[in-house]
Design a protein around this motif. Structure first.
Motif, PDB file in Angstrom:
ATOM      1  N   ASP A 169      31.604   0.664 -19.646  1.00 21.46           N
ATOM      2  CA  ASP A 169      33.002   0.608 -19.193  1.00 21.46           C
ATOM      3  C   ASP A 169      33.082   0.969 -17.716  1.00 21.46           C
ATOM      4  O   ASP A 169      32.131   1.500 -17.135  1.00 21.46           O
ATOM      5  N   LYS A 171      35.179   3.233 -15.454  1.00 16.55           N
ATOM      6  CA  LYS A 171      36.138   4.336 -15.610  1.00 16.55           C
ATOM      7  C   LYS A 171      37.022   4.510 -14.390  1.00 16.55           C
ATOM      8  O   LYS A 171      38.152   4.958 -14.498  1.00 16.55           O
ATOM      9  N   GLY A 183      41.617   5.772 -17.957  1.00  9.54           N
ATOM     10  CA  GLY A 183      41.258   5.524 -19.354  1.00  9.54           C
ATOM     11  C   GLY A 183      40.322   4.334 -19.509  1.00  9.54           C
ATOM     12  O   GLY A 183      39.883   4.040 -20.616  1.00  9.54           O
ATOM     13  N   TYR A 224      30.829   7.939 -30.776  1.00  9.42           N
ATOM     14  CA  TYR A 224      30.597   7.279 -29.484  1.00  9.42           C
ATOM     15  C   TYR A 224      29.704   8.198 -28.668  1.00  9.42           C
ATOM     16  O   TYR A 224      30.030   9.369 -28.465  1.00  9.42           O
ATOM     17  N   ASN A 240      32.340  11.141 -28.367  1.00 12.21           N
ATOM     18  CA  ASN A 240      33.702  10.932 -28.837  1.00 12.21           C
ATOM     19  C   ASN A 240      33.621  10.589 -30.310  1.00 12.21           C
ATOM     20  O   ASN A 240      32.584  10.090 -30.777  1.00 12.21           O
ATOM     21  N   ARG A 242      35.396   8.381 -32.053  1.00  3.24           N
ATOM     22  CA  ARG A 242      36.218   7.176 -32.201  1.00  3.24           C
ATOM     23  C   ARG A 242      35.524   6.068 -31.441  1.00  3.24           C
ATOM     24  O   ARG A 242      34.533   6.301 -30.760  1.00  3.24           O
ATOM     25  N   GLY A 244      35.382   3.529 -28.308  1.00  3.99           N
ATOM     26  CA  GLY A 244      35.856   3.642 -26.925  1.00  3.99           C
ATOM     27  C   GLY A 244      36.939   2.617 -26.648  1.00  3.99           C
ATOM     28  O   GLY A 244      36.949   1.541 -27.241  1.00  3.99           O
ATOM     29  N   ASP A 245      37.825   2.976 -25.789  1.00  5.35           N
ATOM     30  CA  ASP A 245      38.822   2.040 -25.295  1.00  5.35           C
ATOM     31  C   ASP A 245      38.586   1.974 -23.790  1.00  5.35           C
ATOM     32  O   ASP A 245      38.743   3.013 -23.124  1.00  5.35           O
ATOM     33  N   PRO A 246      38.145   0.880 -23.214  1.00  3.15           N
ATOM     34  CA  PRO A 246      38.152  -0.498 -23.720  1.00  3.15           C
ATOM     35  C   PRO A 246      36.842  -1.037 -24.299  1.00  3.15           C
ATOM     36  O   PRO A 246      36.781  -2.237 -24.584  1.00  3.15           O
ATOM     37  N   GLU A 247      35.818  -0.214 -24.525  1.00  3.25           N
ATOM     38  CA  GLU A 247      34.554  -0.775 -25.030  1.00  3.25           C
ATOM     39  C   GLU A 247      34.743  -1.500 -26.364  1.00  3.25           C
ATOM     40  O   GLU A 247      34.105  -2.515 -26.635  1.00  3.25           O
TER      41      GLU A 247
HETATM   42  N1  GLY Z   1      36.078   4.301 -22.386  1.00  2.00           N
HETATM   43  C1  GLY Z   1      35.881   5.664 -22.543  1.00  2.00           C
HETATM   44  C2  GLY Z   1      36.540   6.275 -23.703  1.00  2.00           C
HETATM   45  O1  GLY Z   1      37.068   5.603 -24.584  1.00  2.00           O
HETATM   46  O2  GLY Z   1      36.520   7.497 -23.789  1.00  2.00           O
END
Ligand code: GLY
Ligand code: AMP
Length: 360
Positions: A169, A171, A183, A224, A240, A242, A244-247
């Motif tokens: 990603d 960042k 994010g 993650y 993490n 969950r 990843g957003d946006p992965e």
């Molecule tokens: N892209 C990083 C995150 O979701 O924490």
């Protein structure tokens, strides 16, 4: 089996999960609340997971994909994560004394900080400025590592780890070195690794699986690993609990087989050729003070999907209503030029997206 599936969370990541799930023959319907009696709940963001929502659903007999409260501390407490790694021979940056005099070094706050809890500091003044707002027992210092970063999403399913292809990603808000962390302004999957990087990644993921089993992980949920390539090995920068957003959007764009089948039956992920990628369309002023209220017009396009996050609908019209507004996703041989061309065509008076990012 045909299930009613509830996906909790209101961002582009969750929109992408809903789209993937609704394509599955295993899904009867994507529902939007508990009142519709879901058979399966998928938790998107960290907050409900760290609040113990996955345990709550499971204890009420509802199948739920989400890390347990106990293991969510891998994200909500960076010190717990450090202990988990130390106990299981997983490499991470060394802890340093609070008054450590050499720079750069990294200040990390314990607890959920929405991406604002980490700062690389280059001198004492920067360190003082960042730490003066934090109570001394709420942060620690670790060594600065330099290298390529990699995001690896795994799905812990019935006591084993299913790993998605690595993603990357972007960042920072812009290409400038001191540009603020966001994010996520874009991502792509897969990332091409060298032979040694792939071998070391396999070793790391096996260690992670062994560690989760040894420590008694008893959930189906996503982990993650935020990794960095340093000293010829992968070091964990963060966990993490969950996707990843946006992965997640990039992975799902590249995924060939049924995502829901992976979640329910532990099927191995398969991928399309090309690269899955996403580009964030943000509002000018993001991340501090995004301009809101612009009307948005999204042109039709067969290849690119625009998932909405900071968007409000009123009388059939769309308006910007947050920092990250849209997440544009595509799978293509060379996806970023396609995404940037599409972003250019979106009507939104104060739109901002990164024109520099590409596969690297
Ligand atoms: N892209 C990083 C995150 O979701 O924490
Ligand atoms: P984290 O939330 O822990 O992943 O940190 C956010 C970002 O800070 C990472 O993606 C890295 O770019 C940077 N970072 C965190 N820890 C370190 C470290 N020990 N050395 C260098 N950069 C780091």
């Amino acid at each position: 089996m045909s299930l009613k599936v509830l996906v909790i969370g209101g961002g582009a990541r969750e929109e992408a999960i809903r789209a993937a799930v609704s394509k599955s023959p295993l899904c009867a319907k994507v529902v939007f609340s508990d009142a519709e009696n879901p058979d399966l709940v998928i938790l998107g963001p960290e907050q409900p997971i760290c609040d113990g929502l996955a345990d709550f659903y499971r204890s009420n007999g509802i199948d739920c994909i989400g890390v347990s409260k106990k293991f969510s501390q891998l994200e909500s407490s960076k010190l717990t994560a450090k202990m988990f790694m130390a106990n299981n021979g997983i490499k991470c940056a060394k802890l340093l004394p609070v008054e450590y005099p050499e720079f750069p070094q990294v200040v990390k706050m314990d607890g959920l900080c929405k991406g604002k809890g980490v700062k690389v500091v280059y001198n004492q003044k920067e360190k003082d400025l960042f730490t003066r707002k934090i109570s001394p027992n709420r942060y620690f210092i670790e060594e600065y590592l330099e290298g390529e970063e990699l995001s690896v999403m795994s799905y812990f399913y019935n006591g084993r780890l299913i790993n998605f292809k690595p993603a990357r990603d972007f960042k920072r808000l812009s290409a400038e070195k001191d540009s603020p962390n966001t994010g996520g302004m874009g991502a792509y999957c897969p990332v091409t690794l060298s032979k040694i990087q792939q071998e070391k990644l396999n070793i790391y993921l096996k260690k992670l699986e062994t560690a989760l089993i040894k420590e008694g992980a008893d959930f189906n949920g996503f982990i993650y690993s935020g990794l960095i390539w340093a000293r010829d090995d992968w070091y964990v920068l963060e966990y993490n609990v969950r996707l990843g957003d946006p992965e997640c959007q990039a992975i799902l764009a590249n995924l060939k087989n049924d995502f829901l089948d992976i979640l329910l039956n532990g099927t191995e992920p398969e991928y399309k050729s090309g690269t899955g990628a996403c580009l964030t369309v943000a509002a000018e002023g993001y991340p501090d003070k995004p301009v809101k209220g612009d009307e948005i017009i999204i042109p039709e396009n067969d290849a690119v999907i625009a998932y909405k996050s900071g968007v409000r609908e009123e009388n059939g019209k769309l308006f910007s209503n947050g920092g990250r507004v849209l997440s544009l996703c595509v799978n293509a041989e060379n996806p970023f030029p396609v995404l940037k061309e599409y972003a250019e065509k979106i009507v939104m008076a104060h739109k901002y997206y990164r024109k520099d990012i590409d596969i690297n």
